[in-house]
Design an enzyme around this catalytic site. Structure first.
Site, short mmCIF file in Angstrom:
data_model
loop_
_atom_site.label_atom_id
_atom_site.label_comp_id
_atom_site.label_asym_id
_atom_site.label_seq_id
_atom_site.Cartn_x
_atom_site.Cartn_y
_atom_site.Cartn_z
N GLN A 93 0.84 -1.21 0.00
CA GLN A 93 0.00 0.00 0.00
C GLN A 93 0.88 1.26 0.00
OE1 GLN A 93 -2.04 -1.26 3.58
NE2 GLN A 93 -4.00 -1.35 2.52
N ASP A 118 2.19 4.89 -0.04
CA ASP A 118 1.55 6.18 0.29
C ASP A 118 1.61 7.12 -0.90
OD1 ASP A 118 1.41 5.16 2.89
OD2 ASP A 118 1.81 7.12 3.78
N ASP A 160 -10.58 7.32 4.92
CA ASP A 160 -9.71 6.34 5.55
C ASP A 160 -8.39 6.98 5.98
OD1 ASP A 160 -9.15 3.42 6.01
OD2 ASP A 160 -7.52 3.82 4.60
N GLU A 190 -11.72 8.94 9.71
CA GLU A 190 -11.09 8.00 10.64
C GLU A 190 -9.86 8.71 11.19
OE1 GLU A 190 -8.92 3.64 10.92
OE2 GLU A 190 -8.73 4.85 9.13
C1 GLC Z 1 -7.94 2.01 8.05
C2 GLC Z 1 -8.93 0.88 7.88
C3 GLC Z 1 -8.18 -0.41 7.96
C4 GLC Z 1 -7.13 -0.45 6.87
C5 GLC Z 1 -6.24 0.77 6.94
C6 GLC Z 1 -5.42 0.91 5.70
O1 GLC Z 1 -7.37 2.02 9.30
O2 GLC Z 1 -9.94 0.98 8.85
O3 GLC Z 1 -9.04 -1.51 7.89
O4 GLC Z 1 -6.36 -1.59 7.00
O5 GLC Z 1 -6.97 1.97 7.06
O6 GLC Z 1 -6.22 1.37 4.63
#
Ligand code: GLC
Length: 546
Positions: A170, A172, A202, A245
């Site tokens: 993933q 950035d 997110d 979040e």
């Molecule tokens: C957030 C999501 C989680 C995910 C992370 C990376 O914290 O809630 O499930 O793994 O972002 O996108």
């Protein structure tokens, strides 16, 4: 905000993942058509807004939070026209839909990253954050200890290290790059045009993290990105939100609301931790303290309160003593814990399946200033499936029926995207919609009633709130005053009975109406004393429509 529709101040959010909710075509994977067929159920529960976890094409390394294409639908889940139909049917039932936006990182398979790694001169190179020199040991900065070695990984093709706060697949995105920002403004516009009412943003603090980006940038400028996302949202829709979040220090948390022009709603992580500490201690003190410590927020802002969601119950920000207390109460065994900071459990088994305790927990959640969020299956008291790795334990398929492998899919079990929980106290044979529907005492029917009551008390979302001292530390007394009416709620965190006293003005006490309680209460006597059973709760309305 002028004419802006602040529906989210009194919403009932319900989070689900399309792939584990309902499978319409028997391939073992939940899909949009399946979800559409269950909208009556969701609307019947009283939910007002769905939050869909990522449903985009993905290699699936992080359950869809590794997005390979932000503009289309994972083909296993359906097509854009299935999505469109779903939105139409949701709106027909008065349901709004918000979707997960994952702007901090893409999947390593996203064409942007593929182009970036292949050619240093590609315009996509600068979409990501690179460094040439060895970053050394960064294992202390990872988000998923045990599953991640560091936050920089060397890419052979690029001949450089790329930043990834999360898994190494993933990378950035470089939010300081105007092109990246333009992409996401466009994507926000695109999905709003498809009829969604906003986004769950997110990992918002990581999104504007300054590590590796232009070192001239300050936090003020970093927040500018959130303002840009908000501007395009507000421009396209007078009723769409950004729900963030954001689990950061209390001292900087309110910054994410901006002046009402960044994120409109934040998940209430501080209160979430406090709720579990309070449940573990059998005392309301942690909740009172957390409520006191919450920063004040702009008028257009809202807290979204929750007990459990799709990730681990993160206890990192508790003191180690408090964390041990919650572990001891709700998850002492290593297999229940994850990342050295939390529990990979659903609520019902944490509370030992105790129906009275569970209802107290939800009564408490729904009485807090803000608006509540449920994670699918909570309405049934679903349990976790510990045979699934890590956080996936709480993401098993929805349990619809006591037969046919829980009714999630007609495919043979081996083909299910994830195994439904079978056997034991929480397996589909015991815990299922079909079993609870016709049972008037079921958690499902009780929760529908709680939702109805909460929706009748908008002052909980928008009024002035105050803590009432009812004379016992175990009991949380809350009062919400709105323009039309007031609500007073008592929740007893202790498992033993308590005698408490309200001190309402006599004219209010005379007209107080019981909305909900763990038992039948007699009208308030002159001395306003009452006995609350262990885990008892009582909701009283003062004024308004009865
Ligand atoms: C957030 C999501 C989680 C995910 C992370 C990376 O914290 O809630 O499930 O793994 O972002 O996108």
């Amino acid at each position: 905000m002028g004419l802006y529709d602040q529906w989210y101040e009194n919403a009932i959010f319900y989070c689900l993942d399309v792939e584990t909710y309902a499978d319409s075509n028997g391939d073992g994977v939940g899909d949009f058509r399946g979800l559409t067929s269950r909208l009556e159920y969701i609307a019947g529960l009283g939910v007002t807004c769905l939050w869909l976890m990522p449903f985009f094409p993905t290699p699936g390394g992080d359950d869809g939070y590794d997005v390979a294409d932000y503009e289309s639908i994972d083909p296993r889940l359906g097509t854009l026209s299935d999505f469109s139909e779903f939105i139409y049917e949701a709106h027909e039932r008065g349901l709004r839909v918000i979707i997960d936006l994952v702007p901090n990182h893409t999947s390593i398979e996203h064409p942007w990253f593929q182009a970036a790694r292949a050619d240093p001169d590609s315009p996509y190179r600068d979409y990501y954050v690179w460094r040439a020199d060895d970053p050394g040991d960064t294992s202390d900065q990872v988000v998923f200890p045990g599953e991640q070695e560091g936050i920089w990984t060397y890419d052979e093709a690029a001949g450089a290290y790329y930043l990834h706060h999360f898994y190494e697949f993933q990378p950035d995105l470089n939010f300081a790059n105007p092109r990246v920002r333009a992409e996401f403004r466009r994507l926000v516009g695109f999905w709003l045009q498809q009829g969604v009412s906003g986004f769950r943003v997110d990992a918002a603090p990581f999104l504007i993290n300054l590590l590796g980006v232009e070192n001239t940038l300050g936090m003020q400028q970093a927040h500018e990105y959130l303002r840009e996302l908000w501007e395009v949202t507000a421009k396209r829709s007078q009723a769409a939100i950004l729900l963030g979040e954001v689990d950061v220090d209390l001292s900087v948390m309110a910054d994410y609301f901006g002046g009402g022009n960044e994120l409109q709603a934040l998940f209430n992580f501080p209160l979430n931790r406090a709720l579990f500490l309070a449940l573990a201690e059998g005392s309301a003190d942690p909740v009172r303290l957390a409520l006191n410590e919450l920063p004040s927020i702009p008028g257009a802002g809202q807290w979204v309160n929750f007990l459990r969601h799709h990730d681990e119950l993160n206890l990192l920000r508790l003191t180690s003593r408090q964390r041990e207390q919650v572990y001891a109460a709700f998850g002492p065994e290593a297999e229940l814990q994850v990342y050295d900071r939390g529990l990979r459990r659903r609520l019902a088994p944490m509370l030992g399946g105790d129906q009275g305790w569970l209802r107290l927990a939800y009564s408490l959640l729904f009485s807090l200033p803000g608006t509540p969020m449920l994670f699918y299956g909570e309405e049934l008291g679903m349990g976790e499936n510990l045979s699934l790795p890590g956080r996936l334990s709480v993401r098993a398929p929805m349990q619809w029926s006591t037969y046919d492998n829980g009714g999630f899919s007609s495919a043979p079990v081996e083909q299910h995207v994830r195994p439904v929980l079978a056997g034991g106290d929480y397996g589909f044979e015991q815990v299922a919609v079909s079993r609870q529907r016709g049972d008037r005492d079921s958690l499902l029917n009780w929760l529908a009633m709680l939702i109805r009551v909460r929706r009748e008390c908008p002052e909980i979302g928008t009024g002035q709130w105050s803590v009432i001292d009812a004379g016992d530390d175990a009991v949380l007394g809350l009062r919400h005053d709105g323009a039309e009416a007031s609500t007073v709620i008592l929740n007893n965190l202790a498992s033993t009975h308590r005698t408490v006293t309200l001190e309402l003005p006599a004219d209010e006490a005379e007209r107080a109406t019981d909305l909900l309680g763990d038992r039948d209460y007699t009208p308030l006597a002159d001395d306003q004393r009452m006995r609350l059973n262990g885990h008892g709760y009582r909701w009283l309305r003062l004024g308004g429509i009865y």
